[in-house]
Design an enzyme around this catalytic site. Structure first.
Site, PDB file in Angstrom:
ATOM      1  N   GLU A  57      18.080 -77.127  44.146  1.00 20.86           N
ATOM      2  CA  GLU A  57      18.827 -78.116  43.369  1.00 20.86           C
ATOM      3  C   GLU A  57      19.829 -77.465  42.432  1.00 20.86           C
ATOM      4  OE1 GLU A  57      16.602 -80.935  40.985  1.00 20.86           O
ATOM      5  OE2 GLU A  57      18.460 -81.922  40.388  1.00 20.86           O
ATOM      6  N   ASP A  77      12.902 -77.533  44.916  1.00 19.38           N
ATOM      7  CA  ASP A  77      13.138 -78.260  43.674  1.00 19.38           C
ATOM      8  C   ASP A  77      12.318 -77.547  42.599  1.00 19.38           C
ATOM      9  OD1 ASP A  77      13.604 -79.982  41.614  1.00 19.38           O
ATOM     10  OD2 ASP A  77      13.268 -81.807  42.791  1.00 19.38           O
ATOM     11  N   ILE A  79      12.002 -77.859  39.308  1.00 16.16           N
ATOM     12  CA  ILE A  79      11.252 -78.802  38.468  1.00 16.16           C
ATOM     13  C   ILE A  79      11.606 -80.195  38.964  1.00 16.16           C
ATOM     14  CG2 ILE A  79      10.881 -79.769  36.170  1.00 16.16           C
ATOM     15  CD1 ILE A  79      11.477 -77.194  34.911  1.00 16.16           C
ATOM     16  N   ASP A  80      10.640 -80.879  39.500  1.00 16.39           N
ATOM     17  CA  ASP A  80      10.872 -82.273  39.875  1.00 16.39           C
ATOM     18  C   ASP A  80      10.260 -83.128  38.775  1.00 16.39           C
ATOM     19  OD1 ASP A  80      11.754 -84.397  41.574  1.00 16.39           O
ATOM     20  OD2 ASP A  80       9.617 -84.816  41.860  1.00 16.39           O
ATOM     21  N   THR A  82      12.442 -83.561  35.744  1.00 20.85           N
ATOM     22  CA  THR A  82      12.993 -82.845  34.578  1.00 20.85           C
ATOM     23  C   THR A  82      12.964 -83.718  33.324  1.00 20.85           C
ATOM     24  OG1 THR A  82      14.365 -81.400  35.913  1.00 20.85           O
ATOM     25  CG2 THR A  82      15.087 -81.725  33.663  1.00 20.85           C
ATOM     26  N   ASP A 207      14.011 -83.161  47.126  1.00 21.80           N
ATOM     27  CA  ASP A 207      13.014 -84.125  46.640  1.00 21.80           C
ATOM     28  C   ASP A 207      12.063 -84.547  47.764  1.00 21.80           C
ATOM     29  OD1 ASP A 207      14.041 -84.605  43.933  1.00 21.80           O
ATOM     30  OD2 ASP A 207      15.764 -85.506  44.949  1.00 21.80           O
TER      31      ASP A 207
HETATM   32  P1  2AM Z   1      14.653 -84.278  39.293  1.00 24.90           P
HETATM   33  O1  2AM Z   1      13.752 -84.443  38.141  1.00 24.90           O
HETATM   34  O2  2AM Z   1      14.390 -83.061  40.113  1.00 24.90           O
HETATM   35  O3  2AM Z   1      16.105 -84.408  38.965  1.00 24.90           O
HETATM   36  C1  2AM Z   1      13.325 -89.331  38.552  1.00 24.90           C
HETATM   37  O4  2AM Z   1      13.829 -90.566  38.647  1.00 24.90           O
HETATM   38  C2  2AM Z   1      13.036 -88.752  39.910  1.00 24.90           C
HETATM   39  O5  2AM Z   1      14.136 -88.942  40.818  1.00 24.90           O
HETATM   40  C3  2AM Z   1      12.839 -87.293  39.872  1.00 24.90           C
HETATM   41  O6  2AM Z   1      12.029 -86.915  40.939  1.00 24.90           O
HETATM   42  C4  2AM Z   1      14.260 -86.781  39.997  1.00 24.90           C
HETATM   43  O7  2AM Z   1      14.317 -85.435  40.370  1.00 24.90           O
HETATM   44  C5  2AM Z   1      14.755 -87.678  41.094  1.00 24.90           C
HETATM   45  N1  2AM Z   1      16.220 -87.807  41.153  1.00 24.90           N
HETATM   46  C6  2AM Z   1      17.107 -86.881  40.764  1.00 24.90           C
HETATM   47  N2  2AM Z   1      18.359 -87.290  40.944  1.00 24.90           N
HETATM   48  C7  2AM Z   1      18.286 -88.508  41.480  1.00 24.90           C
HETATM   49  C8  2AM Z   1      19.273 -89.443  41.915  1.00 24.90           C
HETATM   50  N3  2AM Z   1      20.576 -89.198  41.818  1.00 24.90           N
HETATM   51  N4  2AM Z   1      18.850 -90.595  42.414  1.00 24.90           N
HETATM   52  C9  2AM Z   1      17.556 -90.826  42.508  1.00 24.90           C
HETATM   53  N5  2AM Z   1      16.594 -90.005  42.116  1.00 24.90           N
HETATM   54  C10 2AM Z   1      16.932 -88.839  41.614  1.00 24.90           C
HETATM   55 CA    CA Z   2      13.793 -83.724  42.167  1.00 26.28          CA
HETATM   56 CA    CA Z   3      14.745 -80.856  39.882  1.00 26.17          CA
HETATM   57 CA    CA Z   4      17.685 -82.892  38.558  1.00 24.48          CA
END
Ligand code: 2AM
Ligand code: CA
Ligand code: CA
Ligand code: CA
Length: 269
Positions: A57, A77, A79-80, A82, A207
């Site tokens: 990512e 990923d 940190i999923d 964040t 994801d």
């Molecule tokens: P992330 O924390 O790695 O950015 C939060 O709503 C969840 O959706 C997390 O798993 C997040 O991942 C992910 N996510 C990130 N970007 C997104 C996007 N543009 N649309 C939908 N979900 C997203």
């Molecule tokens: Ca994610």
């Molecule tokens: Ca992430």
């Molecule tokens: Ca992110």
């Protein structure tokens, strides 16, 4: 194994002051730990597998082309969840998937707060801390618990579709809809049978990759929101324990359009 090293970084960073900044939108957050963990994962794996490719990512955000080729590729990923991490809300994971010839082969997801490790290898089953995972066998959507996420896009038109989809699923009726803020952990809950279905628009390949192997090896279905086969770069996914529940969810959904993750002209044709 190596995985604990990555997760330890996240676990210790949770307790410390975080350097938070935003990317595409004010709600699209990133911290120093996201970068640090991704660099650590890639450098560790690259040393072990020098010919392999990597999609991550934060590397993609920094301009590295997000492209899935036939070469062995790790999809990361760091940190999923964040936003959860920033708030110390206990739903944060590290997710690593592995594909060869565009086929997903391995998935590892570590829940950084409660120490559960989800693993799967194609053809060898899915496990949580060594215990075999099995999806829910429920076929009746009126008895289903559904999971989804809110993406970073929060304009009124997107939110209207998001709320409309949720309203349709709640009045289907279903037992309920939940948002936990970590798509990979939500997908792990489908693999363990704790919920019946998950859907989301806007996700990226990192994801979905690891979780898709885990869900399939637990006997579940992972597909496109149209009901067709999953395309990792399409930014859309539906996952469910049974085909019946997946079909019901697919029927209710109005699409939210996001651009593709890659720009491979073959895929866009
Ligand atoms: P992330 O924390 O790695 O950015 C939060 O709503 C969840 O959706 C997390 O798993 C997040 O991942 C992910 N996510 C990130 N970007 C997104 C996007 N543009 N649309 C939908 N979900 C997203
Ligand atoms: Ca994610
Ligand atoms: Ca992430
Ligand atoms: Ca992110």
């Amino acid at each position: 194994f190596l995985f604990w090293k990555f997760c330890l970084v996240v676990q210790s960073a949770v307790k410390q002051e975080k350097q938070v900044s935003s990317k595409s939108t004010p709600t699209d957050l990133v911290t120093e730990t996201d970068h640090q963990v991704e660099e650590l994962i890639i450098s560790t794996l690259r040393e072990k597998y020098p010919t392999h490719r990597f999609i991550g990512e934060e590397s993609s955000a920094a301009g590295v082309k997000c492209e899935l080729t036939d070469d062995p590729t790790w999809i990361i990923d760091p940190i999923d969840g964040t936003c959860n991490f920033v708030h110390s809300f206990p739903m944060v994971a590290v997710s690593i998937g592995f594909a060869v010839r565009k086929e997903l082969e391995l998935g590892v997801i570590y829940h950084c707060f409660d120490g559960t490790l989800y693993t799967a290898r194609k053809g060898h089953g899915a496990f949580c801390n060594g215990v075999r995972l099995q999806v829910s066998k429920e076929k009746d959507v009126s008895k289903a618990l559904i999971l989804t996420e809110i993406g970073a896009k929060r304009d009124p038109a997107t939110l209207d579709i998001f709320l409309g989809n949720m309203k349709k699923l709640l009045s289907a009726p279903t037992h309920g809809v939940r948002i936990i803020g970590s798509s990979t952990l939500a997908l792990c809950h489908i693999a363990s049978g704790a919920a019946e279905a998950y859907y989301q628009y806007g996700l990226h390949c990192w994801d979905i990759a690891a979780a898709a192997v885990i869900i399939r090896e637990a006997g579940g279905h992972v597909m496109d929101t149209t009901g067709g086969p999953l395309d990792l770069m399409s930014r859309r996914v539906v996952a469910a324990g049974t085909r019946e529940i997946a079909d019901c969810v697919v029927k209710q959904l109005q699409p939210i359009n996001y651009g593709r993750d890659d720009t491979d002209p073959d895929d866009l044709a």
